[in-house]
Design an enzyme around this catalytic site. Sequence first.
Site, PDB file in Angstrom:
ATOM      1  N   ARG A 124      32.013 -13.514 -52.974  1.00 17.91           N
ATOM      2  CA  ARG A 124      33.268 -14.180 -52.641  1.00 17.91           C
ATOM      3  C   ARG A 124      34.083 -14.348 -53.920  1.00 17.91           C
ATOM      4  O   ARG A 124      33.589 -14.033 -55.004  1.00 17.91           O
ATOM      5  CB  ARG A 124      32.999 -15.537 -51.974  1.00 17.91           C
ATOM      6  CG  ARG A 124      32.234 -16.487 -52.876  1.00 17.91           C
ATOM      7  CD  ARG A 124      32.041 -17.840 -52.219  1.00 17.91           C
ATOM      8  NE  ARG A 124      31.153 -18.653 -53.042  1.00 17.91           N
ATOM      9  CZ  ARG A 124      30.756 -19.875 -52.718  1.00 17.91           C
ATOM     10  NH1 ARG A 124      31.135 -20.423 -51.579  1.00 17.91           N
ATOM     11  NH2 ARG A 124      29.967 -20.558 -53.521  1.00 17.91           N
ATOM     12  N   GLU A 163      37.068 -24.160 -54.557  1.00 13.80           N
ATOM     13  CA  GLU A 163      36.467 -24.195 -55.897  1.00 13.80           C
ATOM     14  C   GLU A 163      37.043 -23.120 -56.803  1.00 13.80           C
ATOM     15  O   GLU A 163      36.324 -22.227 -57.271  1.00 13.80           O
ATOM     16  CB  GLU A 163      34.945 -24.081 -55.818  1.00 13.80           C
ATOM     17  CG  GLU A 163      34.290 -25.394 -55.514  1.00 13.80           C
ATOM     18  CD  GLU A 163      32.781 -25.359 -55.623  1.00 13.80           C
ATOM     19  OE1 GLU A 163      32.193 -24.306 -55.913  1.00 13.80           O
ATOM     20  OE2 GLU A 163      32.173 -26.418 -55.402  1.00 13.80           O
ATOM     21  N   CYS A 171      40.408 -12.952 -65.416  1.00 13.02           N
ATOM     22  CA  CYS A 171      40.334 -11.529 -65.112  1.00 13.02           C
ATOM     23  C   CYS A 171      41.011 -10.773 -66.243  1.00 13.02           C
ATOM     24  O   CYS A 171      42.032 -11.216 -66.768  1.00 13.02           O
ATOM     25  CB  CYS A 171      41.041 -11.267 -63.789  1.00 13.02           C
ATOM     26  SG  CYS A 171      41.232  -9.508 -63.445  1.00 13.02           S
ATOM     27  N   CYS A 173      41.978  -7.431 -66.152  1.00 12.91           N
ATOM     28  CA  CYS A 173      42.558  -6.162 -65.690  1.00 12.91           C
ATOM     29  C   CYS A 173      43.973  -5.985 -66.231  1.00 12.91           C
ATOM     30  O   CYS A 173      44.525  -6.875 -66.891  1.00 12.91           O
ATOM     31  CB  CYS A 173      42.543  -6.108 -64.166  1.00 12.91           C
ATOM     32  SG  CYS A 173      43.832  -7.121 -63.395  1.00 12.91           S
ATOM     33  N   GLU A 319      32.072 -32.142 -51.244  1.00 14.58           N
ATOM     34  CA  GLU A 319      30.781 -31.480 -51.012  1.00 14.58           C
ATOM     35  C   GLU A 319      29.709 -32.148 -51.849  1.00 14.58           C
ATOM     36  O   GLU A 319      29.938 -32.485 -53.015  1.00 14.58           O
ATOM     37  CB  GLU A 319      30.811 -30.004 -51.441  1.00 14.58           C
ATOM     38  CG  GLU A 319      31.676 -29.107 -50.629  1.00 14.58           C
ATOM     39  CD  GLU A 319      31.615 -27.672 -51.157  1.00 14.58           C
ATOM     40  OE1 GLU A 319      30.621 -27.300 -51.819  1.00 14.58           O
ATOM     41  OE2 GLU A 319      32.574 -26.932 -50.923  1.00 14.58           O
ATOM     42  N   PHE A 369      19.059 -21.040 -47.670  1.00 13.01           N
ATOM     43  CA  PHE A 369      18.101 -22.054 -48.145  1.00 13.01           C
ATOM     44  C   PHE A 369      18.787 -23.266 -48.773  1.00 13.01           C
ATOM     45  O   PHE A 369      18.143 -24.112 -49.383  1.00 13.01           O
ATOM     46  CB  PHE A 369      17.086 -21.429 -49.103  1.00 13.01           C
ATOM     47  CG  PHE A 369      16.212 -20.430 -48.397  1.00 13.01           C
ATOM     48  CD1 PHE A 369      15.395 -20.831 -47.339  1.00 13.01           C
ATOM     49  CD2 PHE A 369      16.254 -19.084 -48.728  1.00 13.01           C
ATOM     50  CE1 PHE A 369      14.617 -19.909 -46.651  1.00 13.01           C
ATOM     51  CE2 PHE A 369      15.482 -18.162 -48.045  1.00 13.01           C
ATOM     52  CZ  PHE A 369      14.661 -18.571 -46.998  1.00 13.01           C
ATOM     53  N   HIS A 370      20.119 -23.320 -48.625  1.00 18.44           N
ATOM     54  CA  HIS A 370      20.859 -24.528 -49.014  1.00 18.44           C
ATOM     55  C   HIS A 370      20.768 -25.494 -47.838  1.00 18.44           C
ATOM     56  O   HIS A 370      21.008 -25.122 -46.696  1.00 18.44           O
ATOM     57  CB  HIS A 370      22.319 -24.149 -49.282  1.00 18.44           C
ATOM     58  CG  HIS A 370      23.115 -25.202 -49.986  1.00 18.44           C
ATOM     59  ND1 HIS A 370      23.374 -26.438 -49.427  1.00 18.44           N
ATOM     60  CD2 HIS A 370      23.722 -25.194 -51.197  1.00 18.44           C
ATOM     61  CE1 HIS A 370      24.104 -27.140 -50.283  1.00 18.44           C
ATOM     62  NE2 HIS A 370      24.327 -26.409 -51.362  1.00 18.44           N
TER      63      HIS A 370
HETATM   64  C1  GLA Z   1      30.161 -24.687 -53.556  1.00 12.70           C
HETATM   65  C2  GLA Z   1      31.023 -24.032 -52.502  1.00 12.70           C
HETATM   66  C3  GLA Z   1      30.384 -24.021 -51.151  1.00 12.70           C
HETATM   67  C4  GLA Z   1      28.913 -23.693 -51.235  1.00 12.70           C
HETATM   68  C5  GLA Z   1      28.264 -24.698 -52.156  1.00 12.70           C
HETATM   69  C6  GLA Z   1      26.772 -24.534 -52.256  1.00 12.70           C
HETATM   70  O1  GLA Z   1      30.347 -26.025 -53.671  1.00 12.70           O
HETATM   71  O2  GLA Z   1      32.299 -24.619 -52.405  1.00 12.70           O
HETATM   72  O3  GLA Z   1      31.050 -23.034 -50.369  1.00 12.70           O
HETATM   73  O4  GLA Z   1      28.759 -22.420 -51.758  1.00 12.70           O
HETATM   74  O5  GLA Z   1      28.790 -24.530 -53.436  1.00 12.70           O
HETATM   75  O6  GLA Z   1      26.222 -25.510 -53.110  1.00 12.70           O
END
Ligand code: GLA
Length: 697
Positions: A124, A163, A171, A173, A319, A369-370
């Site tokens: 991503r 994030e 980058c 480029c 998060e 596994f998160h």
């Molecule tokens: C980041 C991302 C989430 C996920 C978590 C996993 O915070 O924003 O999409 O990947 O990490 O810890």
Amino acid sequence: MNDTTHNPAGRMAALRARLGGIGFGADYNPDQWPDATRAEDLALMARAGVTVVNLAIFAWARVEPARDAYDFGYFDRVMDDLAAHGITADLATMTAAPPPWLVTEHPEVLPVTADGTVLSPGGRQHFCPSSPIFRDRAARLVEAVATHYRDHPALGLWHVGNEYGCHVAECFCDASAADFRRWLSERYKSVDALNEAWSTDFWSQRYTSFDQVLPPRTAPTYPNPSQQLDFKRFGNDALLACFAAETAILRRITPDVPVTTNFLAGLKSVDMYDWAPAMDVLSLDSYPDPNWEQAHIGAAMSYDVIRCAGGGEPWLLTEQAPSAVNWRARNAAKSPGRMRLWSWQAVAQGADAIMYFQWRQSRGGAEKFHSGMVPHAGPETRVFREVADLGAELARVPELVGTRIRNRVALLTDWHSWWALELDSHPSDAVRHLDRALDHYAPLFDLGVGVDVVHPGADLSDYRLVIVPSLYLLSAEHGDKLSRFVADGGSLVVSFFSGIVDDCDRVHLGGYPGPLREALGVSVEEFWPADAGAVFPVRGPAEPGDVPPTGTGDLWREDVTLKGARVELEFAGAEWAGRPAATVHTHGAGIARYIATRPDAATMRGLIGRACADAGVEPVLPVLPRGVQASIRAGDGYDVLVVLNHTDATHEIDLPDDRRDLLTQDRAITRRITLAPRDVAVLGSLPTEPDTTPAPE
Ligand code: GLA
């Protein structure tokens, strides 16, 4: 950001009214599951007390499966379901992971590393922030999403990108090179000014046109450090430009809906102080490692950063992990009670929402596994029970929402100094920004003192004590400001390798630490960084106090020349015996301390404790056992005290006043609390009695 429609207070009032208390929820990725799962999700969300979800963060490929072919059918059903269940959507702009069709049509949107490697899709964040094609496709998507959902009753908040900078901070480029040159010509106006700022007479780097300038790509040896520093600034600005472009669209189409993006705690690439004015509310993702014994202190520091970046306003914990993450080498689960304790810690330090990554633990994909609020094993699990209990508990304290924290100590931190400090070709590669900040934050935490973590440009007038931990880059202007702060009666603590260079990474001449020498009453000629593992004895002051009589330093030494300061700690080893390791100086009406090594924790606590005492700074509670944290959030005419036991022992704590226990059903009044290991107390002030004293005749 010059945005005339910026009205965060109004937009946030609307969000607060919707949520009706501390927000509680998670990233919600229903598109990874069959439709039938959604009904179960919504029932479980009601059980857990979920009020808000971060929705559709990685949904670009589903919503725009082919160029301009938008298909909102799936998320319409999800949004309708959320609205029907009274759950607010923090709806994503969906731009965090470009879809396969886009990178197939335009592989030039992919980011390139310093050595020329093109990063492939398949993960991503595989976009160049300066790519005109990426920006155009992202803008079109955001326009379509915002137009489609502008009036949807579930929409309460916009989640822009995701994030920024966590995987691709910069980058290299050709599109980035062109954008960098544009950025440089705006910053410096003339090539001569650039040459001056970058010291290009060194190694024959003098430019005669901006067209000759490149990103600091992999070179035979150290690329120009000022160029590297400016490229970090540019990288931050390029990402901020992506955020700002999306935000401008959202503000035009939905002027009443607040906008946020989630920062990652401890991330070097994006400068929260710089981004904050462009946002309505700041959001943080926080993943302390349960295996790290200082995890709660590191987390506390990041919560003080985000709160202060937002001017002291409450922020959203967007998060955290319900239990384990998947991305460390060893991923520890959170033992019983830890998730609750760490969630309350965020609230204690100003969070108005507690959210997780993610709602339902993925079945497939890189993050299976998160942990999730609903684990693989289903809802009849410890994790889900703890999550649901916390949801119920948070719902009991709506009075916390919107309250603020007042601290008398400021710790200075600056992303630009972080970027400059960690460049190559320095006296030691072991002096790291976050470590040094924590070396100064931890003693304050241990002493129970509340801290604001602010930029050197912040208004310091409310603070009694300012701490400067190895702030390598410090402009003369900010240095003067700190000197005035002391002269006017403030207390200052400065550690080694602070105030070394200006904004262009050019050394302040005349002896270190340039602009702070006078206030500190010291001068330094040379650095003596230590080898890994080397420690050297230090001797504490003769007068009794909190600084232990003997201790150690490591990491760094300096041969400090006293220019008015007196010695508070001295080196004791043979060659260095009697040389100053820490000094104290009266400057005007204030006191300035300098620390020329990294003292062991007890010695550091002693030195910082003395600075607090000199400054008249008190801990949040008069008696607070080590490892028990307290914080006060103040509202209009009341406050809430949160006490957190981070230790494995039970503690009894006396309160300075009677308080109502907001977590017990009967809201009992108490003046003494017993906190079991990892327990939390949330205590409201009692209404002050109306003053019945008769007025004097
Ligand atoms: C980041 C991302 C989430 C996920 C978590 C996993 O915070 O924003 O999409 O990947 O990490 O810890």
